[in-house]
Write a protein that holds these residues in place. Sequence first.
Motif, PDB file in Angstrom:
ATOM      1  N   ARG A  14      64.731  24.863 -10.344  1.00 31.37           N
ATOM      2  CA  ARG A  14      64.556  26.275  -9.105  1.00 31.37           C
ATOM      3  C   ARG A  14      62.929  26.234  -9.082  1.00 31.37           C
ATOM      4  O   ARG A  14      62.770  27.224  -7.988  1.00 31.37           O
ATOM      5  CB  ARG A  14      64.678  27.316  -9.677  1.00 31.37           C
ATOM      6  N   THR A  15      61.163  25.420  -9.216  1.00 29.16           N
ATOM      7  CA  THR A  15      60.712  25.567  -8.568  1.00 29.16           C
ATOM      8  C   THR A  15      60.228  25.041  -7.273  1.00 29.16           C
ATOM      9  O   THR A  15      61.059  23.996  -6.702  1.00 29.16           O
ATOM     10  CB  THR A  15      59.384  24.294  -9.377  1.00 29.16           C
ATOM     11  N   ARG A  16      60.290  26.254  -5.999  1.00 28.05           N
ATOM     12  CA  ARG A  16      59.952  25.598  -5.257  1.00 28.05           C
ATOM     13  C   ARG A  16      57.832  25.551  -5.042  1.00 28.05           C
ATOM     14  O   ARG A  16      58.047  24.771  -3.652  1.00 28.05           O
ATOM     15  CB  ARG A  16      59.920  26.947  -3.918  1.00 28.05           C
ATOM     16  N   LEU A  17      57.458  25.878  -5.380  1.00 26.62           N
ATOM     17  CA  LEU A  17      56.029  25.550  -5.453  1.00 26.62           C
ATOM     18  C   LEU A  17      55.086  25.550  -6.771  1.00 26.62           C
ATOM     19  O   LEU A  17      55.171  25.519  -7.123  1.00 26.62           O
ATOM     20  CB  LEU A  17      55.427  27.387  -4.841  1.00 26.62           C
ATOM     21  N   LEU A  18      54.603  24.351  -6.824  1.00 30.38           N
ATOM     22  CA  LEU A  18      53.316  23.706  -7.361  1.00 30.38           C
ATOM     23  C   LEU A  18      51.810  24.164  -7.628  1.00 30.38           C
ATOM     24  O   LEU A  18      51.837  23.349  -6.825  1.00 30.38           O
ATOM     25  CB  LEU A  18      54.373  22.256  -7.627  1.00 30.38           C
ATOM     26  N   ALA A  68      60.410  33.102 -12.710  1.00 30.42           N
ATOM     27  CA  ALA A  68      61.380  33.950 -11.910  1.00 30.42           C
ATOM     28  C   ALA A  68      61.054  33.638 -10.620  1.00 30.42           C
ATOM     29  O   ALA A  68      62.206  34.242  -9.598  1.00 30.42           O
ATOM     30  CB  ALA A  68      61.638  34.645 -12.433  1.00 30.42           C
ATOM     31  N   ALA A  69      59.770  33.749 -10.240  1.00 28.19           N
ATOM     32  CA  ALA A  69      59.458  33.599  -8.638  1.00 28.19           C
ATOM     33  C   ALA A  69      59.461  32.698  -7.619  1.00 28.19           C
ATOM     34  O   ALA A  69      58.675  32.014  -7.167  1.00 28.19           O
ATOM     35  CB  ALA A  69      57.895  34.006  -8.426  1.00 28.19           C
ATOM     36  N   HIS A  70      60.261  30.787  -9.145  1.00 30.57           N
ATOM     37  CA  HIS A  70      60.609  29.970  -8.293  1.00 30.57           C
ATOM     38  C   HIS A  70      58.300  28.749  -8.565  1.00 30.57           C
ATOM     39  O   HIS A  70      58.849  28.478  -7.364  1.00 30.57           O
ATOM     40  CB  HIS A  70      61.266  30.044  -6.838  1.00 30.57           C
ATOM     41  N   LEU A  71      57.931  28.830  -9.044  1.00 33.54           N
ATOM     42  CA  LEU A  71      56.135  28.803  -9.152  1.00 33.54           C
ATOM     43  C   LEU A  71      56.369  27.793 -10.044  1.00 33.54           C
ATOM     44  O   LEU A  71      56.652  28.425 -11.250  1.00 33.54           O
ATOM     45  CB  LEU A  71      55.211  30.034  -8.916  1.00 33.54           C
ATOM     46  N   GLY A  72      55.306  27.183 -10.425  1.00 34.51           N
ATOM     47  CA  GLY A  72      55.291  25.671 -11.432  1.00 34.51           C
ATOM     48  C   GLY A  72      53.755  25.857 -11.264  1.00 34.51           C
ATOM     49  O   GLY A  72      53.000  26.049 -10.059  1.00 34.51           O
ATOM     50  N   LEU A  73      53.708  25.195 -12.523  1.00 31.87           N
ATOM     51  CA  LEU A  73      52.072  24.860 -13.050  1.00 31.87           C
ATOM     52  C   LEU A  73      51.592  23.744 -13.918  1.00 31.87           C
ATOM     53  O   LEU A  73      52.427  23.030 -14.270  1.00 31.87           O
ATOM     54  CB  LEU A  73      51.399  25.889 -13.861  1.00 31.87           C
ATOM     55  N   TRP A  74      50.797  23.166 -12.902  1.00 29.15           N
ATOM     56  CA  TRP A  74      50.109  21.589 -14.472  1.00 29.15           C
ATOM     57  C   TRP A  74      48.897  21.132 -13.178  1.00 29.15           C
ATOM     58  O   TRP A  74      48.567  22.988 -12.770  1.00 29.15           O
ATOM     59  CB  TRP A  74      51.543  20.355 -13.791  1.00 29.15           C
ATOM     60  N   ASP A  75      47.997  20.103 -14.246  1.00 33.79           N
ATOM     61  CA  ASP A  75      47.035  20.002 -13.745  1.00 33.79           C
ATOM     62  C   ASP A  75      47.199  18.571 -13.409  1.00 33.79           C
ATOM     63  O   ASP A  75      47.639  17.539 -13.862  1.00 33.79           O
ATOM     64  CB  ASP A  75      45.877  19.938 -15.052  1.00 33.79           C
ATOM     65  N   VAL A  76      46.166  17.951 -12.556  1.00 29.88           N
ATOM     66  CA  VAL A  76      46.045  17.310 -11.400  1.00 29.88           C
ATOM     67  C   VAL A  76      45.732  15.701 -12.625  1.00 29.88           C
ATOM     68  O   VAL A  76      45.737  14.808 -11.996  1.00 29.88           O
ATOM     69  CB  VAL A  76      45.423  17.119 -10.107  1.00 29.88           C
ATOM     70  N   ILE A  77      44.839  16.160 -13.718  1.00 28.32           N
ATOM     71  CA  ILE A  77      44.025  15.170 -14.947  1.00 28.32           C
ATOM     72  C   ILE A  77      44.650  15.394 -16.318  1.00 28.32           C
ATOM     73  O   ILE A  77      45.256  16.334 -16.810  1.00 28.32           O
ATOM     74  CB  ILE A  77      42.412  15.858 -14.788  1.00 28.32           C
ATOM     75  N   ALA A  78      45.502  14.223 -16.735  1.00 25.74           N
ATOM     76  CA  ALA A  78      46.187  14.208 -17.552  1.00 25.74           C
ATOM     77  C   ALA A  78      44.923  14.039 -18.844  1.00 25.74           C
ATOM     78  O   ALA A  78      45.163  15.205 -20.158  1.00 25.74           O
ATOM     79  CB  ALA A  78      46.714  12.964 -17.815  1.00 25.74           C
ATOM     80  N   ARG A  79      44.048  13.586 -18.976  1.00 26.89           N
ATOM     81  CA  ARG A  79      42.980  13.554 -19.412  1.00 26.89           C
ATOM     82  C   ARG A  79      41.371  13.551 -18.833  1.00 26.89           C
ATOM     83  O   ARG A  79      41.456  12.292 -18.957  1.00 26.89           O
ATOM     84  CB  ARG A  79      43.611  12.805 -20.972  1.00 26.89           C
ATOM     85  N   ALA A  80      40.982  13.972 -20.220  1.00 26.82           N
ATOM     86  CA  ALA A  80      39.228  13.125 -19.299  1.00 26.82           C
ATOM     87  C   ALA A  80      38.246  13.699 -20.615  1.00 26.82           C
ATOM     88  O   ALA A  80      38.453  14.620 -21.009  1.00 26.82           O
ATOM     89  CB  ALA A  80      38.832  14.009 -17.916  1.00 26.82           C
ATOM     90  N   ARG A 109      59.100  22.569  -2.149  1.00 29.28           N
ATOM     91  CA  ARG A 109      58.723  22.424  -0.887  1.00 29.28           C
ATOM     92  C   ARG A 109      57.376  22.642  -0.121  1.00 29.28           C
ATOM     93  O   ARG A 109      57.325  22.546   0.714  1.00 29.28           O
ATOM     94  CB  ARG A 109      59.385  24.020  -0.108  1.00 29.28           C
ATOM     95  N   ALA A 110      56.557  22.701  -1.446  1.00 33.21           N
ATOM     96  CA  ALA A 110      55.329  22.780  -1.932  1.00 33.21           C
ATOM     97  C   ALA A 110      54.310  22.344  -2.370  1.00 33.21           C
ATOM     98  O   ALA A 110      54.823  22.816  -3.308  1.00 33.21           O
ATOM     99  CB  ALA A 110      54.898  24.097  -0.879  1.00 33.21           C
ATOM    100  N   ALA A 161      55.883  29.709   0.935  1.00 31.48           N
ATOM    101  CA  ALA A 161      56.611  28.904  -0.218  1.00 31.48           C
ATOM    102  C   ALA A 161      57.194  29.531  -1.140  1.00 31.48           C
ATOM    103  O   ALA A 161      58.226  28.626  -1.279  1.00 31.48           O
ATOM    104  CB  ALA A 161      55.061  27.763  -0.682  1.00 31.48           C
ATOM    105  N   VAL A 162      57.054  30.699  -1.132  1.00 28.07           N
ATOM    106  CA  VAL A 162      58.190  30.942  -2.784  1.00 28.07           C
ATOM    107  C   VAL A 162      59.592  31.753  -1.820  1.00 28.07           C
ATOM    108  O   VAL A 162      60.300  31.904  -2.638  1.00 28.07           O
ATOM    109  CB  VAL A 162      57.298  31.733  -3.343  1.00 28.07           C
TER     110      VAL A 162
END
Length: 164
Positions: A14-18, A68-80, A109-110, A161-162
């Motif tokens: 259901r993630t709309r915004l990452l 619940a708010a359709h938000l997701g999180l992650w990072d652009v760098i896997a390792r460094a 969406r975004a 976006a959400v």
Amino acid sequence: MSLKRAFDPVVDARTRLLILGSLPGDASLEAAQYYAHPRNAFWRLLGGVIERDLAGLAYPDRLEALRAAHLGLWDVIARAERRGSLDQAIRNAEASDLRQLVANLPELRAVAFNGATAARIGRRSLGAAPGLRLIDLPSSSPAHTQSYADKATAWAVLRAAVSG
């Protein structure tokens, strides 16, 4: 320098915004929590977007509120490699597989980038990203000296976006 790794993404179908950061800082890695540094404004800023006191919640409840708010999180760098927590100290970065993640989020969406490093690496990794709105945000980090009020104004664009 020590090798640092990103956390697993916090997303669901259901993630709309990452929201993408660069790489967890030392306080976050030590706590095994996104944005754990007490002076990082991330949870306050995002709480303002979804009109919920995320900073006042226990960490598992914060993540549930994001889902619940359709938000997701992650990072652009896997390792460094990095000494300390500043993005400028990142060396030998390996990018996260953003295209694969995005391809598996049917409602997305975004994508918003938390800071200039995340935007630079994330935009390069995603390419044109047809059908996605890409949003550059000022960093929530205390190292980024813009005022909280200015950051909150910039982050308010995420509401669209959400919603809906």
